[in-house]
Design a protein around this motif. Sequence first.
Motif, PDB file in Angstrom:
ATOM      1  N   ALA A 159       0.863  -1.177   0.000  1.00  0.00           N
ATOM      2  CA  ALA A 159       0.000   0.000   0.000  1.00  0.00           C
ATOM      3  C   ALA A 159       0.902   1.230   0.000  1.00  0.00           C
ATOM      4  O   ALA A 159       2.093   1.103   0.282  1.00  0.00           O
ATOM      5  N   PRO A 160       0.364   2.404  -0.292  1.00  0.00           N
ATOM      6  CA  PRO A 160       1.219   3.589  -0.318  1.00  0.00           C
ATOM      7  C   PRO A 160       1.676   4.038   1.070  1.00  0.00           C
ATOM      8  O   PRO A 160       1.269   3.469   2.089  1.00  0.00           O
ATOM      9  N   GLY A 161       2.500   5.084   1.085  1.00  0.00           N
ATOM     10  CA  GLY A 161       3.053   5.593   2.343  1.00  0.00           C
ATOM     11  C   GLY A 161       1.978   5.937   3.363  1.00  0.00           C
ATOM     12  O   GLY A 161       2.174   5.740   4.572  1.00  0.00           O
ATOM     13  N   SER A 162       0.851   6.426   2.890  1.00  0.00           N
ATOM     14  CA  SER A 162      -0.230   6.800   3.819  1.00  0.00           C
ATOM     15  C   SER A 162      -0.698   5.593   4.630  1.00  0.00           C
ATOM     16  O   SER A 162      -1.131   5.738   5.776  1.00  0.00           O
ATOM     17  N   ALA A 163      -0.637   4.406   4.022  1.00  0.00           N
ATOM     18  CA  ALA A 163      -1.038   3.206   4.764  1.00  0.00           C
ATOM     19  C   ALA A 163       0.034   2.826   5.781  1.00  0.00           C
ATOM     20  O   ALA A 163      -0.267   2.292   6.853  1.00  0.00           O
ATOM     21  N   VAL A 214       2.464  20.034   4.952  1.00  0.00           N
ATOM     22  CA  VAL A 214       1.243  19.269   4.647  1.00  0.00           C
ATOM     23  C   VAL A 214       1.100  18.001   5.484  1.00  0.00           C
ATOM     24  O   VAL A 214       0.025  17.687   6.001  1.00  0.00           O
ATOM     25  N   PHE A 215       2.189  17.246   5.624  1.00  0.00           N
ATOM     26  CA  PHE A 215       2.022  15.877   6.098  1.00  0.00           C
ATOM     27  C   PHE A 215       1.868  15.738   7.604  1.00  0.00           C
ATOM     28  O   PHE A 215       1.336  14.739   8.092  1.00  0.00           O
ATOM     29  N   GLY A 216       2.278  16.760   8.349  1.00  0.00           N
ATOM     30  CA  GLY A 216       1.997  16.761   9.783  1.00  0.00           C
ATOM     31  C   GLY A 216       0.492  16.779  10.043  1.00  0.00           C
ATOM     32  O   GLY A 216      -0.006  16.149  10.981  1.00  0.00           O
ATOM     33  N   HIS A 217      -0.253  17.489   9.173  1.00  0.00           N
ATOM     34  CA  HIS A 217      -1.712  17.537   9.323  1.00  0.00           C
ATOM     35  C   HIS A 217      -2.309  16.137   9.221  1.00  0.00           C
ATOM     36  O   HIS A 217      -3.233  15.777   9.940  1.00  0.00           O
ATOM     37  N   ARG A 218      -1.737  15.346   8.300  1.00  0.00           N
ATOM     38  CA  ARG A 218      -2.269  13.989   8.108  1.00  0.00           C
ATOM     39  C   ARG A 218      -1.990  13.128   9.338  1.00  0.00           C
ATOM     40  O   ARG A 218      -2.774  12.265   9.704  1.00  0.00           O
ATOM     41  N   MET A 219      -0.845  13.376   9.984  1.00  0.00           N
ATOM     42  CA  MET A 219      -0.539  12.640  11.221  1.00  0.00           C
ATOM     43  C   MET A 219      -1.563  12.988  12.302  1.00  0.00           C
ATOM     44  O   MET A 219      -2.027  12.127  13.035  1.00  0.00           O
ATOM     45  N   PHE A 246       6.475  13.202  14.106  1.00  0.00           N
ATOM     46  CA  PHE A 246       6.988  14.292  13.250  1.00  0.00           C
ATOM     47  C   PHE A 246       7.394  13.745  11.886  1.00  0.00           C
ATOM     48  O   PHE A 246       7.616  12.539  11.715  1.00  0.00           O
ATOM     49  N   VAL A 247       7.473  14.673  10.927  1.00  0.00           N
ATOM     50  CA  VAL A 247       7.914  14.326   9.568  1.00  0.00           C
ATOM     51  C   VAL A 247       9.404  14.648   9.471  1.00  0.00           C
ATOM     52  O   VAL A 247       9.812  15.780   9.762  1.00  0.00           O
ATOM     53  N   HIS A 248      10.201  13.649   9.094  1.00  0.00           N
ATOM     54  CA  HIS A 248      11.657  13.855   9.026  1.00  0.00           C
ATOM     55  C   HIS A 248      12.005  14.880   7.937  1.00  0.00           C
ATOM     56  O   HIS A 248      12.697  15.855   8.210  1.00  0.00           O
ATOM     57  N   ALA A 249      11.505  14.641   6.725  1.00  0.00           N
ATOM     58  CA  ALA A 249      11.725  15.610   5.632  1.00  0.00           C
ATOM     59  C   ALA A 249      10.350  15.987   5.090  1.00  0.00           C
ATOM     60  O   ALA A 249       9.656  15.134   4.522  1.00  0.00           O
ATOM     61  N   GLU A 250       9.961  17.222   5.313  1.00  0.00           N
ATOM     62  CA  GLU A 250       8.617  17.666   4.904  1.00  0.00           C
ATOM     63  C   GLU A 250       8.629  17.912   3.391  1.00  0.00           C
ATOM     64  O   GLU A 250       9.277  18.844   2.902  1.00  0.00           O
ATOM     65  N   THR A 251       7.947  17.055   2.667  1.00  0.00           N
ATOM     66  CA  THR A 251       7.984  17.075   1.199  1.00  0.00           C
ATOM     67  C   THR A 251       7.506  18.403   0.618  1.00  0.00           C
ATOM     68  O   THR A 251       8.020  18.869  -0.402  1.00  0.00           O
ATOM     69  N   SER A 252       6.520  18.998   1.280  1.00  0.00           N
ATOM     70  CA  SER A 252       5.915  20.214   0.727  1.00  0.00           C
ATOM     71  C   SER A 252       6.905  21.374   0.637  1.00  0.00           C
ATOM     72  O   SER A 252       6.718  22.286  -0.168  1.00  0.00           O
ATOM     73  N   VAL A 294       7.927   8.323  13.174  1.00  0.00           N
ATOM     74  CA  VAL A 294       8.639   9.182  12.216  1.00  0.00           C
ATOM     75  C   VAL A 294       8.166   8.918  10.789  1.00  0.00           C
ATOM     76  O   VAL A 294       8.158   7.768  10.332  1.00  0.00           O
ATOM     77  N   ASP A 295       7.780   9.988  10.098  1.00  0.00           N
ATOM     78  CA  ASP A 295       7.459   9.910   8.679  1.00  0.00           C
ATOM     79  C   ASP A 295       8.754  10.105   7.907  1.00  0.00           C
ATOM     80  O   ASP A 295       9.333  11.192   7.912  1.00  0.00           O
ATOM     81  N   ALA A 296       9.208   9.014   7.261  1.00  0.00           N
ATOM     82  CA  ALA A 296      10.453   9.089   6.488  1.00  0.00           C
ATOM     83  C   ALA A 296      10.161   8.862   5.002  1.00  0.00           C
ATOM     84  O   ALA A 296      11.003   8.357   4.269  1.00  0.00           O
ATOM     85  N   VAL A 297       8.958   9.256   4.574  1.00  0.00           N
ATOM     86  CA  VAL A 297       8.564   8.992   3.180  1.00  0.00           C
ATOM     87  C   VAL A 297       9.540   9.659   2.212  1.00  0.00           C
ATOM     88  O   VAL A 297       9.996   9.050   1.244  1.00  0.00           O
ATOM     89  N   THR A 298       9.875  10.900   2.488  1.00  0.00           N
ATOM     90  CA  THR A 298      10.764  11.615   1.574  1.00  0.00           C
ATOM     91  C   THR A 298      12.235  11.470   1.944  1.00  0.00           C
ATOM     92  O   THR A 298      13.102  11.595   1.094  1.00  0.00           O
ATOM     93  N   SER A 299      12.529  11.174   3.207  1.00  0.00           N
ATOM     94  CA  SER A 299      13.947  11.176   3.617  1.00  0.00           C
ATOM     95  C   SER A 299      14.672   9.865   3.333  1.00  0.00           C
ATOM     96  O   SER A 299      15.866   9.874   3.037  1.00  0.00           O
ATOM     97  N   SER A 344       7.822   3.867  -1.402  1.00  0.00           N
ATOM     98  CA  SER A 344       8.758   3.302  -2.388  1.00  0.00           C
ATOM     99  C   SER A 344       8.976   4.210  -3.598  1.00  0.00           C
ATOM    100  O   SER A 344       9.903   4.015  -4.363  1.00  0.00           O
ATOM    101  N   GLN A 345       8.111   5.226  -3.766  1.00  0.00           N
ATOM    102  CA  GLN A 345       8.132   6.001  -5.023  1.00  0.00           C
ATOM    103  C   GLN A 345       9.004   7.241  -4.985  1.00  0.00           C
ATOM    104  O   GLN A 345       8.998   8.019  -5.916  1.00  0.00           O
ATOM    105  N   LYS A 346       9.762   7.388  -3.890  1.00  0.00           N
ATOM    106  CA  LYS A 346      10.558   8.618  -3.805  1.00  0.00           C
ATOM    107  C   LYS A 346      12.047   8.291  -3.961  1.00  0.00           C
ATOM    108  O   LYS A 346      12.444   7.829  -5.011  1.00  0.00           O
ATOM    109  N   CYS A 347      12.864   8.528  -2.928  1.00  0.00           N
ATOM    110  CA  CYS A 347      14.312   8.396  -3.136  1.00  0.00           C
ATOM    111  C   CYS A 347      14.751   6.961  -3.426  1.00  0.00           C
ATOM    112  O   CYS A 347      15.837   6.746  -3.957  1.00  0.00           O
TER     113      CYS A 347
HETATM  114  C1  LIG Z   1       6.164  13.217   3.953  1.00  0.00           C
HETATM  115  C2  LIG Z   1       5.092  12.390   3.314  1.00  0.00           C
HETATM  116  N1  LIG Z   1       4.330  11.615   4.097  1.00  0.00           N
HETATM  117  C3  LIG Z   1       3.357  10.837   3.571  1.00  0.00           C
HETATM  118  C4  LIG Z   1       3.105  10.812   2.214  1.00  0.00           C
HETATM  119  C5  LIG Z   1       2.028   9.931   1.681  1.00  0.00           C
HETATM  120  O1  LIG Z   1       2.593   8.941   0.859  1.00  0.00           O
HETATM  121  P1  LIG Z   1       1.721   8.241  -0.299  1.00  0.00           P
HETATM  122  O2  LIG Z   1       1.405   9.284  -1.315  1.00  0.00           O
HETATM  123  O3  LIG Z   1       2.618   7.151  -0.810  1.00  0.00           O
HETATM  124  O4  LIG Z   1       0.487   7.724   0.371  1.00  0.00           O
HETATM  125  C6  LIG Z   1       3.866  11.594   1.357  1.00  0.00           C
HETATM  126  C7  LIG Z   1       3.624  11.634  -0.081  1.00  0.00           C
HETATM  127  O5  LIG Z   1       4.094  12.495  -0.797  1.00  0.00           O
HETATM  128  C8  LIG Z   1       4.893  12.399   1.928  1.00  0.00           C
HETATM  129  O6  LIG Z   1       5.667  13.153   1.139  1.00  0.00           O
END
Ligand SMILES: Cc1ncc(COP(=O)(O)O)c(C=O)c1O
Length: 194
Positions: free
Chosen positions: A55-59, A82-87, A129-135, A158-163, A183-186
């Motif tokens: 599943a994607p990072g959100s899962a 953006v992604f701290g709000h989702r947390m 917290f988000v390690h690297a804030e993608t936004s 820890v959100d390490a999606v981007t880091s 898996s779709q980033k670095c």
């Molecule tokens: C920091 C961060 N967290 C979570 C997500 C959510 O990941 P996904 O789009 O794979 O669900 C993203 C996606 O860009 C992200 O950058």
Amino acid sequence: MGPGPTMVHERVLKANAKSTIGHLDPAFVGLMDEIKQLLQYTFQTNNNMTMPVSAPGSAGMEACFANLVEPGDKVIVCINGVFGHRMKENVERCGGEAIVIEDDWGCPVSIDKVKQAFNANSGVVTLAFVHAETSTGVLSDAQELSEVAHNNGALVIVDAVTSLAGVPLRVDEWKLDAVYSGSQKCVSCCPGLW
Ligand SMILES: Cc1ncc(COP(=O)(O)O)c(C=O)c1O
């Protein structure tokens, strides 16, 4: 590569085109074990609970919060994009109480504000917290945030999606308790894992 999705290597695309094997096939079990070991290397951890989620990072995010946050739990959530709000949404969906620390977009998470939040709120069980804030592309100091949380008896999510694989992420050395990525980033793989 942070914002992703990145280009997927031709070798990966070719592997995707191969025929499937059954999920109970011993060859699949061996393959899964190998993937877990390689993920442990990527995350720099010896933790046996290192696994891909289909599943994607959100899962991955939801898996961490759903397993660690119980109704009534106090969770400090750092929001600097953006992604701290989702947390925060995840904490609330699990019935937890989100104590929000906000920093301006473009700034890293303030260690001082996190320390103040721990001092002002007793019984906090987790810091998220988000390690690297993608936004914004801004990196926060995961090692120091982890130390502050542990000094106050809390775990870290820890959100390490981007880091992951873009900057150093030392899960064991920095004592990070629960970490998810994408898996779709670095890592430059196809989307839809973690
Ligand atoms: C920091 C961060 N967290 C979570 C997500 C959510 O990941 P996904 O789009 O794979 O669900 C993203 C996606 O860009 C992200 O950058």
